[in-house]
Write a protein that holds these residues in place. Sequence first.
Motif, PDB file in Angstrom:
ATOM      1  N   ASP A 126       0.844  -1.191   0.000  1.00 51.23           N
ATOM      2  CA  ASP A 126       0.000   0.000   0.000  1.00 51.23           C
ATOM      3  C   ASP A 126       0.879   1.241   0.000  1.00 51.23           C
ATOM      4  N   SER A 127       0.305   2.366  -0.395  1.00 47.95           N
ATOM      5  CA  SER A 127       1.072   3.603  -0.444  1.00 47.95           C
ATOM      6  C   SER A 127       1.534   4.016   0.953  1.00 47.95           C
ATOM      7  N   PHE A 128       2.693   4.651   1.005  1.00 49.78           N
ATOM      8  CA  PHE A 128       3.167   5.316   2.214  1.00 49.78           C
ATOM      9  C   PHE A 128       2.726   6.766   2.032  1.00 49.78           C
ATOM     10  N   LYS A 129       1.558   7.098   2.529  1.00 52.66           N
ATOM     11  CA  LYS A 129       0.929   8.381   2.204  1.00 52.66           C
ATOM     12  C   LYS A 129       1.852   9.563   2.488  1.00 52.66           C
ATOM     13  N   GLY A 130       1.987  10.432   1.477  1.00 50.81           N
ATOM     14  CA  GLY A 130       2.855  11.587   1.591  1.00 50.81           C
ATOM     15  C   GLY A 130       4.307  11.278   1.322  1.00 50.81           C
ATOM     16  N   SER A 131       4.594  10.020   0.944  1.00 51.37           N
ATOM     17  CA  SER A 131       5.983   9.612   0.764  1.00 51.37           C
ATOM     18  C   SER A 131       6.177   8.790  -0.511  1.00 51.37           C
ATOM     19  N   LEU A 132       5.624   7.583  -0.528  1.00 45.79           N
ATOM     20  CA  LEU A 132       5.739   6.696  -1.679  1.00 45.79           C
ATOM     21  C   LEU A 132       4.355   6.269  -2.144  1.00 45.79           C
ATOM     22  N   SER A 133       4.136   6.284  -3.443  1.00 49.65           N
ATOM     23  CA  SER A 133       2.913   5.688  -3.974  1.00 49.65           C
ATOM     24  C   SER A 133       3.040   4.177  -3.873  1.00 49.65           C
ATOM     25  N   SER A 134       1.947   3.489  -4.037  1.00 55.34           N
ATOM     26  CA  SER A 134       1.967   2.031  -4.011  1.00 55.34           C
ATOM     27  C   SER A 134       2.929   1.481  -5.060  1.00 55.34           C
ATOM     28  N   ILE A 191       9.324 -11.231 -10.865  1.00 52.58           N
ATOM     29  CA  ILE A 191       8.666 -10.346  -9.910  1.00 52.58           C
ATOM     30  C   ILE A 191       7.425  -9.714 -10.543  1.00 52.58           C
ATOM     31  N   THR A 192       6.326  -9.770  -9.836  1.00 51.57           N
ATOM     32  CA  THR A 192       5.111  -9.068 -10.248  1.00 51.57           C
ATOM     33  C   THR A 192       4.791  -8.003  -9.211  1.00 51.57           C
ATOM     34  N   VAL A 193       4.736  -6.750  -9.657  1.00 49.17           N
ATOM     35  CA  VAL A 193       4.387  -5.646  -8.776  1.00 49.17           C
ATOM     36  C   VAL A 193       2.960  -5.217  -9.086  1.00 49.17           C
ATOM     37  N   SER A 194       2.105  -5.299  -8.088  1.00 51.51           N
ATOM     38  CA  SER A 194       0.709  -4.898  -8.261  1.00 51.51           C
ATOM     39  C   SER A 194       0.410  -3.728  -7.332  1.00 51.51           C
ATOM     40  N   PRO A 195      -0.002  -2.583  -7.863  1.00 57.05           N
ATOM     41  CA  PRO A 195      -0.400  -1.481  -6.983  1.00 57.05           C
ATOM     42  C   PRO A 195      -1.530  -1.931  -6.070  1.00 57.05           C
ATOM     43  N   LEU A 196      -1.601  -1.350  -4.878  1.00 58.47           N
ATOM     44  CA  LEU A 196      -2.549  -1.809  -3.871  1.00 58.47           C
ATOM     45  C   LEU A 196      -3.336  -0.652  -3.293  1.00 58.47           C
ATOM     46  N   ALA A 197      -4.601  -0.889  -3.004  1.00 59.09           N
ATOM     47  CA  ALA A 197      -5.447   0.083  -2.315  1.00 59.09           C
ATOM     48  C   ALA A 197      -6.545  -0.690  -1.609  1.00 59.09           C
ATOM     49  N   GLU A 232       2.662  -1.146   4.425  1.00 62.11           N
ATOM     50  CA  GLU A 232       2.015   0.162   4.428  1.00 62.11           C
ATOM     51  C   GLU A 232       2.883   1.126   5.230  1.00 62.11           C
ATOM     52  N   GLY A 233       2.496   2.385   5.238  1.00 58.95           N
ATOM     53  CA  GLY A 233       3.314   3.385   5.900  1.00 58.95           C
ATOM     54  C   GLY A 233       3.501   3.141   7.381  1.00 58.95           C
ATOM     55  N   ARG A 234       2.457   2.721   8.062  1.00 62.96           N
ATOM     56  CA  ARG A 234       2.513   2.458   9.506  1.00 62.96           C
ATOM     57  C   ARG A 234       1.807   1.148   9.785  1.00 62.96           C
ATOM     58  N   LEU A 235       2.529   0.221  10.357  1.00 70.84           N
ATOM     59  CA  LEU A 235       1.968  -1.091  10.689  1.00 70.84           C
ATOM     60  C   LEU A 235       1.708  -1.122  12.198  1.00 70.84           C
ATOM     61  N   ASP A 236       0.462  -1.375  12.567  1.00 68.31           N
ATOM     62  CA  ASP A 236       0.103  -1.409  13.978  1.00 68.31           C
ATOM     63  C   ASP A 236      -1.078  -2.340  14.196  1.00 68.31           C
ATOM     64  N   GLY A 237      -1.626  -2.328  15.396  1.00 69.78           N
ATOM     65  CA  GLY A 237      -2.742  -3.211  15.692  1.00 69.78           C
ATOM     66  C   GLY A 237      -3.949  -2.945  14.821  1.00 69.78           C
ATOM     67  N   GLN A 238      -4.152  -1.690  14.418  1.00 75.03           N
ATOM     68  CA  GLN A 238      -5.275  -1.344  13.554  1.00 75.03           C
ATOM     69  C   GLN A 238      -5.139  -1.938  12.157  1.00 75.03           C
ATOM     70  N   SER A 239      -3.940  -2.344  11.806  1.00 75.61           N
ATOM     71  CA  SER A 239      -3.728  -2.960  10.490  1.00 75.61           C
ATOM     72  C   SER A 239      -4.529  -4.243  10.346  1.00 75.61           C
ATOM     73  N   CYS A 240      -4.877  -4.841  11.484  1.00 77.39           N
ATOM     74  CA  CYS A 240      -5.651  -6.092  11.464  1.00 77.39           C
ATOM     75  C   CYS A 240      -7.127  -5.859  11.189  1.00 77.39           C
ATOM     76  N   MET A 241      -7.547  -4.598  11.215  1.00 74.97           N
ATOM     77  CA  MET A 241      -8.967  -4.264  11.067  1.00 74.97           C
ATOM     78  C   MET A 241      -9.308  -3.901   9.625  1.00 74.97           C
ATOM     79  N   GLY A 242      -9.043  -4.829   8.716  1.00 74.87           N
ATOM     80  CA  GLY A 242      -9.424  -4.636   7.322  1.00 74.87           C
ATOM     81  C   GLY A 242      -8.456  -3.827   6.492  1.00 74.87           C
TER      82      GLY A 242
END
Length: 378
Positions: free
Chosen positions: A8-16, A36-42, A292-302
């Motif tokens: 996923d994109s690192f918002k404000g830094s790197l696109s997906s 290698i297959t690179v697939s953009p993600l959202a 993703e830009g920030r990986l935390d407990g909320q990452s588990c919520m969809g």
Amino acid sequence: MNIFIAIDSFKGSLSSLQAGKAAAEGILSVFPDAKITVSPLADGGEGTVDAVIGAMHGRKRTLTVTGPLGAPVKATYGILDKTKTAVIEMAAAAGITLVPEEKRNALYTTTFGVGEMIADAVHKGCRDFLIGIGGSATNDGGTGMLRSLGAKFLDQNGNDIPLGAIGLSTLAEIRTDGLLKELSDCRFRVACDVKNPLCGENGCSAVFGPQKGLAAEYISLADAWLSAYAALTKTLSPASDAEKEGCGAAGGMGFAFLSYLSAELRSGIELVLDVTEAKKHIQEADIVLTGEGRLDGQSCMGKAPVGVAKLAKKHGKTVIALAGGVTEDADQTHDHGIDAFFPIVRTPCTLAEAMQTENAYRNMRSTVREIFRLIKLC
């Protein structure tokens, strides 16, 4: 070695796509022959159009539509010509970022422009729709969208009600015989991770209205107007259910899609992975990279990385995640398919320095390189 990358994109830094390319460069520096297959993600929100058309070689179309305040705005959506699919972000025409903070008032914002985007895509031959409904500025129950598609929302004198949630206060009759005939041949898949019903204490007016500028004294009124709208809708469509999960998404847009366009509401990340054919690439892969830009407990919520990991685990794949930063509770992601995660920041620095695109790109490439050097030794 076959690697599938969907970060996923690192918002404000790197696109997906930038994040994926940097990771690919890191792998190729260790395994020059890797496939290698690179697939953009959202996840169905901002960036969905870019991710899907990037993965599926689609194209963009820009047109002028009615914005959330009724003034013209430029809106862009994607078209996948091969499958006649339109990829639309509701926020492009009715997003809260299109409304200056001092003008935010969900009584008067409209979804009319979203319907104009759909109608344009229909006229361009699209019959399959992938629509993300996050980031809205509206609370009109999707009536603006339906009006621009040909439905009539009338007061007791047979006149069109005003646009916006305020118009629902005078709603007396709904007519659908004028809806675009082509809509009956269309399939609507809506990216929706909101579970709220249309009305009540967990409905869109009470939960999301305040952040859209809906004043406290109008919350109960707006809720009552939507309830009356739902009752009228049920006379036209007995199967309509305002209590169904997702009906309250985007100020009632979920209800409009379900009740009038026979839509399917799905998890945003699952829908994007489906459309971009990620399953096929994952089945062929030895290792899956996500993040993703920030990986935390909320990452588990969809969130997107865990969505990728869950799909990968269905096929027994190893999943590695990259992140700009991680928190203590990021360990929870191990229970949701991520085998190991790595923060990419390599030296002490400010947040601004870490988020500079050049630095983030280099850090991503270097971190992935070191991960795959270790893999090569195993």
